[in-house]
Write an enzyme that holds these catalytic residues in place. Structure first.
Site, PDB file in Angstrom:
ATOM      1  N   SER A   1       6.997  -2.823   8.933  1.00  0.00           N
ATOM      2  CA  SER A   1       7.796  -3.072  10.140  1.00  0.00           C
ATOM      3  C   SER A   1       9.066  -3.855   9.831  1.00  0.00           C
ATOM      4  CB  SER A   1       6.972  -3.847  11.160  1.00  0.00           C
ATOM      5  OG  SER A   1       5.964  -3.022  11.670  1.00  0.00           O
TER       6      SER A   1
ATOM      7  N   HIS B   1       6.687  -2.231  23.535  1.00  0.00           N
ATOM      8  CA  HIS B   1       8.144  -2.368  23.653  1.00  0.00           C
ATOM      9  C   HIS B   1       8.599  -1.409  24.744  1.00  0.00           C
ATOM     10  CE1 HIS B   1      12.382  -2.570  22.757  1.00  0.00           C
ATOM     11  NE2 HIS B   1      12.169  -3.502  21.863  1.00  0.00           N
TER      12      HIS B   1
ATOM     13  N   HIS C   1       4.026  -1.969  20.060  1.00  0.00           N
ATOM     14  CA  HIS C   1       5.078  -2.506  19.198  1.00  0.00           C
ATOM     15  C   HIS C   1       4.635  -3.680  18.349  1.00  0.00           C
ATOM     16  CE1 HIS C   1       9.162  -3.548  18.040  1.00  0.00           C
ATOM     17  NE2 HIS C   1       9.059  -4.750  18.590  1.00  0.00           N
TER      18      HIS C   1
ATOM     19  N   ARG D   1       4.820 -12.206  22.973  1.00  0.00           N
ATOM     20  CA  ARG D   1       5.815 -12.724  22.015  1.00  0.00           C
ATOM     21  C   ARG D   1       7.221 -12.547  22.568  1.00  0.00           C
ATOM     22  NH1 ARG D   1       9.232 -10.269  18.213  1.00  0.00           N
ATOM     23  NH2 ARG D   1       8.225  -8.255  18.477  1.00  0.00           N
TER      24      ARG D   1
ATOM     25  N   ASP E   1      -5.086  -3.477   8.676  1.00  0.00           N
ATOM     26  CA  ASP E   1      -5.963  -3.674   7.509  1.00  0.00           C
ATOM     27  C   ASP E   1      -6.326  -5.148   7.297  1.00  0.00           C
ATOM     28  OD1 ASP E   1      -5.259  -1.040   7.278  1.00  0.00           O
ATOM     29  OD2 ASP E   1      -4.541  -1.152   5.220  1.00  0.00           O
TER      30      ASP E   1
ATOM     31  N   ARG F   1       9.177  -8.800  27.879  1.00  0.00           N
ATOM     32  CA  ARG F   1       8.787  -7.401  27.657  1.00  0.00           C
ATOM     33  C   ARG F   1       7.589  -6.936  28.467  1.00  0.00           C
ATOM     34  NH1 ARG F   1       9.559  -7.137  21.216  1.00  0.00           N
ATOM     35  NH2 ARG F   1      11.795  -7.362  21.430  1.00  0.00           N
TER      36      ARG F   1
ATOM     37  N   GLN G   1      15.412  -4.468  14.211  1.00  0.00           N
ATOM     38  CA  GLN G   1      16.785  -4.177  14.641  1.00  0.00           C
ATOM     39  C   GLN G   1      17.469  -5.402  15.231  1.00  0.00           C
ATOM     40  OE1 GLN G   1      16.457  -0.934  17.474  1.00  0.00           O
ATOM     41  NE2 GLN G   1      16.094   0.589  15.875  1.00  0.00           N
ATOM     42  N   GLY G   2      16.889  -5.903  16.359  1.00  0.00           N
ATOM     43  CA  GLY G   2      17.553  -6.922  17.179  1.00  0.00           C
ATOM     44  C   GLY G   2      17.989  -8.139  16.399  1.00  0.00           C
TER      45      GLY G   2
ATOM     46  N   SER H   1       9.480 -12.886  15.924  1.00  0.00           N
ATOM     47  CA  SER H   1       8.505 -12.460  14.921  1.00  0.00           C
ATOM     48  C   SER H   1       9.039 -12.611  13.506  1.00  0.00           C
ATOM     49  CB  SER H   1       8.098 -11.010  15.157  1.00  0.00           C
ATOM     50  OG  SER H   1       7.327 -10.584  14.073  1.00  0.00           O
ATOM     51  N   LEU H   2      10.252 -12.127  13.266  1.00  0.00           N
ATOM     52  CA  LEU H   2      10.828 -12.335  11.933  1.00  0.00           C
ATOM     53  C   LEU H   2      10.876 -13.829  11.652  1.00  0.00           C
ATOM     54  CD1 LEU H   2      13.774  -9.759  11.905  1.00  0.00           C
ATOM     55  CD2 LEU H   2      11.648  -9.648  10.589  1.00  0.00           C
TER      56      LEU H   2
ATOM     57  N   GLU I   1      18.105 -11.434  24.137  1.00  0.00           N
ATOM     58  CA  GLU I   1      17.075 -10.451  24.495  1.00  0.00           C
ATOM     59  C   GLU I   1      16.184 -11.085  25.555  1.00  0.00           C
ATOM     60  OE1 GLU I   1      15.727  -8.058  20.715  1.00  0.00           O
ATOM     61  OE2 GLU I   1      16.321 -10.038  20.063  1.00  0.00           O
TER      62      GLU I   1
ATOM     63  N   TYR J   1      11.262  -3.767   7.617  1.00  0.00           N
ATOM     64  CA  TYR J   1      12.443  -2.989   7.232  1.00  0.00           C
ATOM     65  C   TYR J   1      13.151  -2.404   8.456  1.00  0.00           C
ATOM     66  CZ  TYR J   1      15.312   0.359   4.690  1.00  0.00           C
ATOM     67  OH  TYR J   1      16.381   1.058   4.173  1.00  0.00           O
TER      68      TYR J   1
ATOM     69  N   LYS K   1       0.828  -1.217   0.000  1.00  0.00           N
ATOM     70  CA  LYS K   1       0.000   0.000   0.000  1.00  0.00           C
ATOM     71  C   LYS K   1       0.852   1.251   0.000  1.00  0.00           C
ATOM     72  CE  LYS K   1      -0.981   0.320   4.981  1.00  0.00           C
ATOM     73  NZ  LYS K   1      -2.049   0.385   5.958  1.00  0.00           N
TER      74      LYS K   1
HETATM   75  P1  FAD Z   1       5.286  -5.813   7.658  1.00  0.00           P
HETATM   76  O1  FAD Z   1       6.738  -5.919   7.530  1.00  0.00           O
HETATM   77  O2  FAD Z   1       4.756  -4.780   8.569  1.00  0.00           O
HETATM   78  O3  FAD Z   1       4.711  -5.550   6.194  1.00  0.00           O
HETATM   79  C1  FAD Z   1       3.350  -5.280   5.972  1.00  0.00           C
HETATM   80  C2  FAD Z   1       3.125  -5.073   4.497  1.00  0.00           C
HETATM   81  O4  FAD Z   1       1.737  -5.044   4.238  1.00  0.00           O
HETATM   82  C3  FAD Z   1       3.663  -3.766   3.931  1.00  0.00           C
HETATM   83  O5  FAD Z   1       4.206  -4.023   2.668  1.00  0.00           O
HETATM   84  C4  FAD Z   1       2.421  -2.891   3.766  1.00  0.00           C
HETATM   85  O6  FAD Z   1       2.516  -1.937   2.743  1.00  0.00           O
HETATM   86  C5  FAD Z   1       1.410  -3.946   3.412  1.00  0.00           C
HETATM   87  N1  FAD Z   1       0.014  -3.594   3.649  1.00  0.00           N
HETATM   88  C6  FAD Z   1      -0.601  -3.364   4.833  1.00  0.00           C
HETATM   89  N2  FAD Z   1      -1.906  -3.125   4.628  1.00  0.00           N
HETATM   90  C7  FAD Z   1      -2.118  -3.211   3.301  1.00  0.00           C
HETATM   91  C8  FAD Z   1      -3.254  -3.048   2.470  1.00  0.00           C
HETATM   92  N3  FAD Z   1      -4.454  -2.740   2.958  1.00  0.00           N
HETATM   93  N4  FAD Z   1      -3.096  -3.197   1.133  1.00  0.00           N
HETATM   94  C9  FAD Z   1      -1.887  -3.474   0.587  1.00  0.00           C
HETATM   95  N5  FAD Z   1      -0.778  -3.645   1.330  1.00  0.00           N
HETATM   96  C10 FAD Z   1      -0.903  -3.515   2.671  1.00  0.00           C
HETATM   97  N6  FAD Z   1      10.838  -8.713  15.148  1.00  0.00           N
HETATM   98  C11 FAD Z   1      11.857  -9.574  15.274  1.00  0.00           C
HETATM   99  O7  FAD Z   1      11.657 -10.789  15.226  1.00  0.00           O
HETATM  100  N7  FAD Z   1      13.124  -9.110  15.441  1.00  0.00           N
HETATM  101  C12 FAD Z   1      13.416  -7.782  15.498  1.00  0.00           C
HETATM  102  O8  FAD Z   1      14.567  -7.407  15.618  1.00  0.00           O
HETATM  103  C13 FAD Z   1      12.350  -6.857  15.384  1.00  0.00           C
HETATM  104  N8  FAD Z   1      12.583  -5.527  15.476  1.00  0.00           N
HETATM  105  C14 FAD Z   1      11.547  -4.662  15.243  1.00  0.00           C
HETATM  106  C15 FAD Z   1      11.808  -3.291  15.237  1.00  0.00           C
HETATM  107  C16 FAD Z   1      10.791  -2.407  14.935  1.00  0.00           C
HETATM  108  C17 FAD Z   1      11.057  -0.932  14.915  1.00  0.00           C
HETATM  109  C18 FAD Z   1       9.489  -2.898  14.655  1.00  0.00           C
HETATM  110  C19 FAD Z   1       8.386  -1.955  14.323  1.00  0.00           C
HETATM  111  C20 FAD Z   1       9.225  -4.253  14.705  1.00  0.00           C
HETATM  112  C21 FAD Z   1      10.256  -5.141  15.000  1.00  0.00           C
HETATM  113  N9  FAD Z   1      10.015  -6.513  15.050  1.00  0.00           N
HETATM  114  C22 FAD Z   1      11.064  -7.375  15.192  1.00  0.00           C
HETATM  115  C23 FAD Z   1       8.716  -7.057  14.674  1.00  0.00           C
HETATM  116  C24 FAD Z   1       8.798  -7.492  13.214  1.00  0.00           C
HETATM  117  O9  FAD Z   1       9.623  -6.606  12.511  1.00  0.00           O
HETATM  118  C25 FAD Z   1       7.429  -7.506  12.558  1.00  0.00           C
HETATM  119  O10 FAD Z   1       6.525  -8.211  13.350  1.00  0.00           O
HETATM  120  C26 FAD Z   1       7.519  -8.204  11.204  1.00  0.00           C
HETATM  121  O11 FAD Z   1       8.533  -7.619  10.441  1.00  0.00           O
HETATM  122  C27 FAD Z   1       6.195  -8.108  10.478  1.00  0.00           C
HETATM  123  O12 FAD Z   1       6.397  -8.519   9.159  1.00  0.00           O
HETATM  124  P2  FAD Z   1       5.175  -8.682   8.197  1.00  0.00           P
HETATM  125  O13 FAD Z   1       5.726  -9.147   6.907  1.00  0.00           O
HETATM  126  O14 FAD Z   1       4.122  -9.476   8.842  1.00  0.00           O
HETATM  127  O15 FAD Z   1       4.596  -7.186   8.060  1.00  0.00           O
HETATM  128  C1  SIN Z   2      14.282  -5.112  19.299  1.00  0.00           C
HETATM  129  O1  SIN Z   2      15.307  -5.067  18.619  1.00  0.00           O
HETATM  130  O2  SIN Z   2      14.224  -4.741  20.471  1.00  0.00           O
HETATM  131  C2  SIN Z   2      13.031  -5.618  18.674  1.00  0.00           C
HETATM  132  C3  SIN Z   2      13.050  -7.079  18.695  1.00  0.00           C
HETATM  133  C4  SIN Z   2      11.680  -7.655  18.511  1.00  0.00           C
HETATM  134  O3  SIN Z   2      10.683  -6.939  18.458  1.00  0.00           O
HETATM  135  O4  SIN Z   2      11.618  -8.883  18.453  1.00  0.00           O
END
Ligand code: FAD
Ligand code: SIN
Length: 518
Positions: free
Chosen positions: A43, A230, A337, A372, A209, A276, A48-49, A377-378, A114, A45, A36
């Site tokens: 998230s 967080h 978070h 969690r 969404d 957490r 970090q951890g 999560s990744l 962590e 992108y 979108k």
């Molecule tokens: P996202 O990566 O959030 O991607 C969602 C996608 O859906 C995007 O492309 C968006 O454009 C699209 N989208 C959403 N709604 C619509 C719609 N209506 N129509 C079309 N497209 C849509 N987890 C870990 O395990 N380790 C970490 O180190 C870690 N660090 C984190 C740091 C931060 C700052 C954050 C915010 C989260 C972190 N997490 C971490 C959590 C983890 O990053 C996320 O839970 C995970 O990346 C989610 O991935 P995803 O593919 O499910 O969604």
């Molecule tokens: C972080 O680096 O603290 C985020 C890790 C996570 O959400 O799993």
């Protein structure tokens, strides 16, 4: 006449879950990958951890499973957790094949730790693990002829007939036309819903969404009360959603009050490395008791060069706000978070609607329970993206597509009241922050429910009368998701993990999921 597209598989979302599933699907299948916003925005992108996996010879699967179940306070599904942890080393290999180079030390993975982990098992790329995963997965996807990328296309609703999903209506944000994407299989990978809260570590894409669309389409939605806060987001008037990774605490950083006093030992013997929910509640309690605006995270005892090489992104960001983390503690506050609940899925990531899958943060695969564990999560994204793709690859898809009417915009007009959308958007997020936060009560939850129901009616009316827009789609989903969180929180008559209700402070000895259906 608006466009109709036909694909074997429609993937909504280009985070690590969406991109990995596209790469794992058979090259005979035509795939539409929808984002979108910009493809990389989400998230994933910003992670970090790192990503957790048993990679050290002194670690073992049973320990990863035990830590995950215990952090989830007995609510996670052991079968799903076992599947995820046993697949973790192969998830790491899949990422390496896509080009991710994890940080090494003396020829081995540099593993960090962590909260909740009893071993060092978090593989990472310095403090920009998500950026490395996303850019490499996207580069690999661009090389595939069977994958078509659609940037700035926002899904509105799923096309569902007789309990079968056939794709989605999607708004092309450049033309403002709604296009029909008809597909044999649809994968929702839209991430979480933390934007439902005023303060969050998440980017703007996390508006729930996928959860709202799936709920409207008849999916079962599970455990939405478990929003993870967080403990450490940067506290600075100009810092929007910047996380200070838990990996700092993994490397010994201490949480201190403005007076310089450490306080975590008072709450849990694991201190800064408690899960957490415990750390966030402890900070919340210290801030409320003493009236502090923030607490501080101190890693200044480490060598400056070490800090700059392990945490280059965080170091630079803090420096840009005049904070030298090698010399002084970093001001931090908790923020929303992660969404532990979501669309109920099985071990193949399939939902209760035929041909509809959900992966990543939007899904409830049963691996997190009431909280969690960090860096799981990744891992969930990659493992279930692969499981989902394998499941689809094993099926024979027909060549016929059902027909659907085009989106009908003939009965709506252009709104002159856009302020409604911005006002309600802000109101929802404030209600959630003030009434449905780290510590809850029956009174605050009931007030939130009452006002959200009114807002839902106002949004429904606006939706019926006016031309659709990206902001309206997100507001509609944000209100729906906020209501699911509140309803689930009201249904849970106990405190467990991330859900703490001062009117039910005890944890029941019967762990039960909260399941909401239309
Ligand atoms: P996202 O990566 O959030 O991607 C969602 C996608 O859906 C995007 O492309 C968006 O454009 C699209 N989208 C959403 N709604 C619509 C719609 N209506 N129509 C079309 N497209 C849509 N987890 C870990 O395990 N380790 C970490 O180190 C870690 N660090 C984190 C740091 C931060 C700052 C954050 C915010 C989260 C972190 N997490 C971490 C959590 C983890 O990053 C996320 O839970 C995970 O990346 C989610 O991935 P995803 O593919 O499910 O969604
Ligand atoms: C972080 O680096 O603290 C985020 C890790 C996570 O959400 O799993």
């Amino acid at each position: 006449m608006s466009a109709q597209h036909h694909f074997d598989v429609l993937i909504i979302g280009t985070g690590s879950a969406g991109l990995m599933s596209a790469l794992q699907l058979s090259e005979n299948l035509s795939i539409a990958l929808i984002a979108k916003d910009k493809i990389l925005e989400g998230s994933s992108y910003y992670a970090q951890g790192g990503i957790s996996a048993v990679l050290d010879e002194n670690d073992n699967f049973e320990s990863h499973i035990k830590d995950t179940l215990s952090t989830g306070v007995d609510l996670a599904d052991e079968t799903a957790v076992r599947f995820m942890t046993e697949q973790a080393p192969s998830a790491i290999k899949s990422l390496e094949r896509a080009g991710v180079i994890f940080t090494q030390q003396q020829g081995q993975y540099h593993l960090t730790t962590e909260g909740g982990h009893s071993h060092r098992r978090v593989a990472h790329v310095a403090d920009k693990t998500g950026q490395s995963i996303q850019t490499n997965l996207l580069d690999s996807a661009k090389e595939k002829n069977n994958i078509t990328l659609f940037e700035n296309f926002i899904a509105i609703d799923l096309l569902i007939k007789n309990q079968q999903c056939h794709g989605a209506y999607i708004l092309n944000k450049s033309t403002n036309e709604v296009e029909s994407f008809i597909a044999h299989k649809t994968i929702i990978a839209t991430g979480g819903a933390s934007k439902a809260y005023l303060y969050t570590s998440n980017p703007d894409t996390s508006t729930g969404d996928g959860i709202a669309m799936a709920y409207r389409g008849g999916c079962h939605i599970v455990n939405m009360e478990f929003t993870q806060f967080h403990p450490t987001c940067l506290y600075h008037p100009h810092a929007k959603s910047f996380l200070i990774s838990e990996a700092l605490r993994g490397e010994g950083a201490k949480l201190i009050l403005p007076t310089g006093k450490a306080f975590m030992q008072k709450y849990d013997e694991r201190a800064e490395l408690a899960p957490r929910d415990i750390v966030a509640r402890a900070i919340d309690s210290e801030m409320k008791t003493h009236g502090f605006d923030c607490v501080y995270l101190d890693i200044s005892f480490k060598d400056k060069d070490w800090i700059k090489s392990h945490f280059p992104t965080i170091y630079k960001k803090c420096a840009s706000f005049g904070i030298d983390m090698s010399q002084e503690p970093i001001p931090v506050v908790p923020a929303a978070h992660y969404t532990c609940g979501g669309i109920q899925t099985d071990i193949n990531a399939h939902s209760n609607i035929n041909n509809l899958y959900a992966i990543g943060e939007v899904a409830h695969a049963g691996v997190h329970g009431a909280n969690r564990m960090a860096s799981n999560s990744l891992l969930e994204c990659i493992v279930f993206a692969k499981a989902c793709a394998n499941h689809i690859n094993q099926q024979v898809l027909t060549s016929k597509y059902p027909s659907f009417d085009n989106w009908d915009a003939s009965r709506v007009s252009l709104s002159k009241e856009k302020v409604m959308v911005t006002h309600l958007w802000d109101e929802v997020r404030r209600i959630m922050w003030n009434f449905v936060g780290i510590v809850r009560s029956n009174k605050r939850l009931n007030s939130a429910q009452m006002r959200l129901t009114q807002i839902q009616n106002e949004v429904d009316e606006y939706y019926r009368l006016y031309l659709i827009s990206s902001d309206l789609i997100e507001l509609r989903n944000l209100v729906a998701t906020a209501q699911l969180i509140v309803k689930s929180a009201i249904l849970r008559k106990e405190s467990r993990g991330l859900h703490y209700n001062e009117d039910y402070p005890d944890t029941s000895n019967q762990a039960k999921d909260t399941i909401i259906t239309l």
